[in-house]
Design an enzyme around this catalytic site. Structure first.
Site, mmCIF file in Angstrom:
data_model
loop_
_atom_site.group_PDB
_atom_site.id
_atom_site.type_symbol
_atom_site.label_atom_id
_atom_site.label_comp_id
_atom_site.label_asym_id
_atom_site.label_seq_id
_atom_site.Cartn_x
_atom_site.Cartn_y
_atom_site.Cartn_z
ATOM 1 N N GLY A 155 -16.495 71.358 -10.126
ATOM 2 C CA GLY A 155 -16.762 72.739 -10.507
ATOM 3 C C GLY A 155 -16.300 73.708 -9.439
ATOM 4 N N GLY A 157 -16.768 75.185 -6.592
ATOM 5 C CA GLY A 157 -17.656 75.013 -5.442
ATOM 6 C C GLY A 157 -17.598 76.145 -4.449
ATOM 7 C CE LYS A 177 -9.520 77.765 -2.536
ATOM 8 N NZ LYS A 177 -8.199 77.129 -2.722
ATOM 9 N N GLY A 190 -19.407 76.572 0.630
ATOM 10 C CA GLY A 190 -18.768 77.503 -0.291
ATOM 11 C C GLY A 190 -17.821 78.487 0.370
ATOM 12 C CG ASP A 323 -10.183 68.391 -9.523
ATOM 13 O OD1 ASP A 323 -9.831 67.209 -9.515
ATOM 14 O OD2 ASP A 323 -10.339 69.060 -8.479
#
Length: 598
Positions: A155, A157, A177, A190, A323
């Site tokens: 996902g 992150g 990001k 993160g 991904d």
């Protein structure tokens, strides 16, 4: 533009409350303009209550300077899907002040938000400390095959969707990001570091101007907050822009978590949003088999074109997990990528890839493998015959071969007069790119393939710089004899052979002799000029050593190298590039090591 009303993340009819669509603009607030604009009139009429009218006024007054009222609107088209596709997650502000290191003004203009970059509140939006009024930041869930091993949940992150905009009909998403942890961070912080953020910011910009499908970057912000990786680094955030950030892994997640109704909903939404020509059905009970198969073929074709264009400029992605594969065939997630310096067909740009799964040679095969994984996931809700999937999967190889052959033939100047008229390359560099892409619609020519394979093997055996070799071909003229061509080739600034190496000299002359013979045998267009080849073979790519110099300077708060390289990458086919960007890489560049943390 019709007003989309959103309540609690779902399309609703009726009363519009505080979680509704919020439209913001950049024009001076004038009552006459506001009340005459159709969208605001609609919102005003739908909900006459004083609470919502005050809320509309508050939204406009807060973010009026962020979007142009008559061109750009903030929408909730992906956000309207709600759970289980997205989770509301606020960004985590930095503890130390944010700095805007660079912004892509041209991209902002394309999005219709050019004045955003000069607005005092913009830094807070781009660094995650101030959300766009009316839009809750979102993270999405997906899974994927990482280095061939299935990981059931991944996902966003460290990425947050902070807005969706429509400008004159074009739809884009804005994503930060490095804006802090999400439910999918897997116990990580993160955050993104300055080093990797500079690499992504410049790479996506470079790829766009090379003519390769890619996500893009609007801004680069940074702070002095510490981020702990192999060493202590500092934090940064890239604001990424794309039509969609959906990946193969989104399809895989809902397929393998047995959320098949959700998968169908997501798939139909995505097709309707990005492939209206496929006519996705509105009826939730309708059979979507044919639409889904046609969509899968479209993904295969787009992926094939993207990877063929990667190969043509020597780009290695480094982490081609499912991904990290875009459903729109865009280059996404720039980590330990690299552009080939000396041509090595087996080059591995990612130090973490100890088996070379994602080497330059393997990129087409891995893309095919990933598409097979996508087909397997899709089959969970579209149980068509295996032959139906295989027929569409086979289109990947056909399309990759066609694009690869035609683009490399163009890079080598192997045009036939029968290939059709060429555009006036002098009009603008993009004309050459568009023409090269259009060649992908014509069949590959076996005689071209043989010479292309010979050339690539020759580059590999002689370990020549790929970018400089192809750039130097503009010195050649098929109408001149061998001796004159050899002489003019040596004088070209990008000449890649070593004249002090006798083997290089002999091999170079042998290749040139075959190139001249190929020009005659293939009926190539003798009017091809060096200028035309220069609009196909770039002078500048985002080489690792150039990026490293920018990173080291930025870590000392020196931003001029960043500004200069950004400008150079904006015009990769130009003839006025500084020598520092077109020279062969220095010896120390060989020691640079990139890993997944890059």
């Amino acid at each position: 533009m019709p007003l989309r009303m959103v309540q609690n993340g779902r399309n609703q009819q009726g009363h519009v409350h505080h979680q509704t669509v919020h439209l913001v603009g950049l024009l001076a607030i004038r009552w006459s303009l506001w009340t005459s604009h159709r969208v605001y009139n609609d919102l005003w009429r739908v909900c006459p209550c004083i609470t919502c009218r005050l809320h509309v006024w508050h939204t406009i007054s807060q973010d009026w300077n962020l979007f142009r009222l008559n061109h750009t609107v903030l929408v909730h088209e992906y956000a309207s899907l709600g759970a289980p596709f997205v989770t509301r997650v606020p960004a985590t502000p930095w503890r130390t002040p944010a700095r805007l290191l660079h912004a892509n003004g041209k991209l902002a203009d394309e999005l219709g938000i050019d004045d955003l970059l000069s607005n005092p509140g913009t830094l807070g939006v781009l660094s995650g400390s101030h959300p766009l009024a009316g839009y809750d930041a979102l993270a999405s869930v997906y899974c994927g095959h990482q280095f061939g091993v299935f990981v059931p949940q991944l996902g966003d992150g460290r990425a947050l969707l902070i807005g969706e905009v429509r400008s004159q009909g074009a739809y884009h998403q804005l994503q930060l990001k490095g804006a802090g942890p999400t439910p999918y961070s897997r116990h990580a912080d993160g955050r993104a570091v300055l080093r990797s953020s500079i690499r992504e910011y410049l790479a996506s910009h470079a790829m766009h101007h090379l003519g390769i499908p890619t996500t893009r970057a609007l801004s680069l912000t940074a702070s002095h907050d510490p981020v702990f990786r192999e060493t202590t680094e500092t934090a940064a955030i890239v604001c990424r822009v794309s039509e969609s950030f959906l990946r193969f892994g989104h399809i895989e997640f809902f397929a393998y978590s047995n959320q098949h109704a959700a998968l169908r909903e997501l798939l139909v939404w995505h097709i309707a949003q990005h492939h209206p020509e496929l006519n996705a059905p509105d009826n939730p009970e309708a059979d979507i088999t044919q639409v889904a198969l046609d969509w899968f073929e479209t993904v295969a074709l787009r992926t094939a074109r993207m990877v063929a264009l990667w190969q043509a400029v020597g780009f290695c992605h480094g982490v081609m997990n499912t991904d990290n594969m875009s459903l729109l065939g865009l280059t996404i997630d720039y980590g330990p990528y690299g552009f080939l310096d000396n041509f090595d067909i087996n080059h591995i740009c990612n130090h973490s890839d100890d088996r070379g799964r994602y080497s330059y040679r393997n990129q087409p095969a891995v893309a095919h493998w990933n598409l097979h994984a996508l087909a397997h996931a899709l089959a969970q809700i579209v149980p068509a015959e295996q032959s139906e999937y295989q027929a569409r999967l086979d289109r990947f190889a056909e399309e990759f071969h066609r694009v690869h052959s035609q683009v490399f033939a163009a890079k080598l100047g192997l045009w036939r007069n029968t290939d059709g008229p060429r555009p006036d390359f002098s009009s603008h560099p993009a004309a050459a790119i568009e023409w090269v892409h259009s060649l992908a619609n014509t069949p590959a020519k076996p005689e071209h393939d043989e010479f292309i394979e010979y050339t690539l093997n020759w580059l590999h055996e002689n370990t020549l710089d790929m970018t400089r070799f192809f750039r130097s071909l503009s010195a050649l003229n098929p109408r001149l004899p061998m001796a004159e061509n050899w002489s003019s080739w040596q004088r070209h600034g990008a000449f890649a052979l070593s004249l002090g190496n006798q083997a290089h000299v002999e091999n170079g002359q042998a290749w040139l002799s075959r190139w001249l013979a190929a020009q005659q045998a293939f009926g190539a267009d003798s009017t091809t000029t060096g200028e035309q080849l220069d609009h196909i073979n770039p002078a500048v790519v985002a080489r690792n050593h150039l990026l490293q110099e920018v990173i080291e300077a930025a870590q000392q708060d020196q931003l001029e190298p960043l500004n200069k390289l950004f400008a150079a990458l904006s015009d990769p086919y130009g003839n006025t590039q500084p020598d520092e960007y077109t020279n062969a890489p220095p010896e120390w560049a060989r020691s640079l090591v990139l890993s997944c943390s890059s």
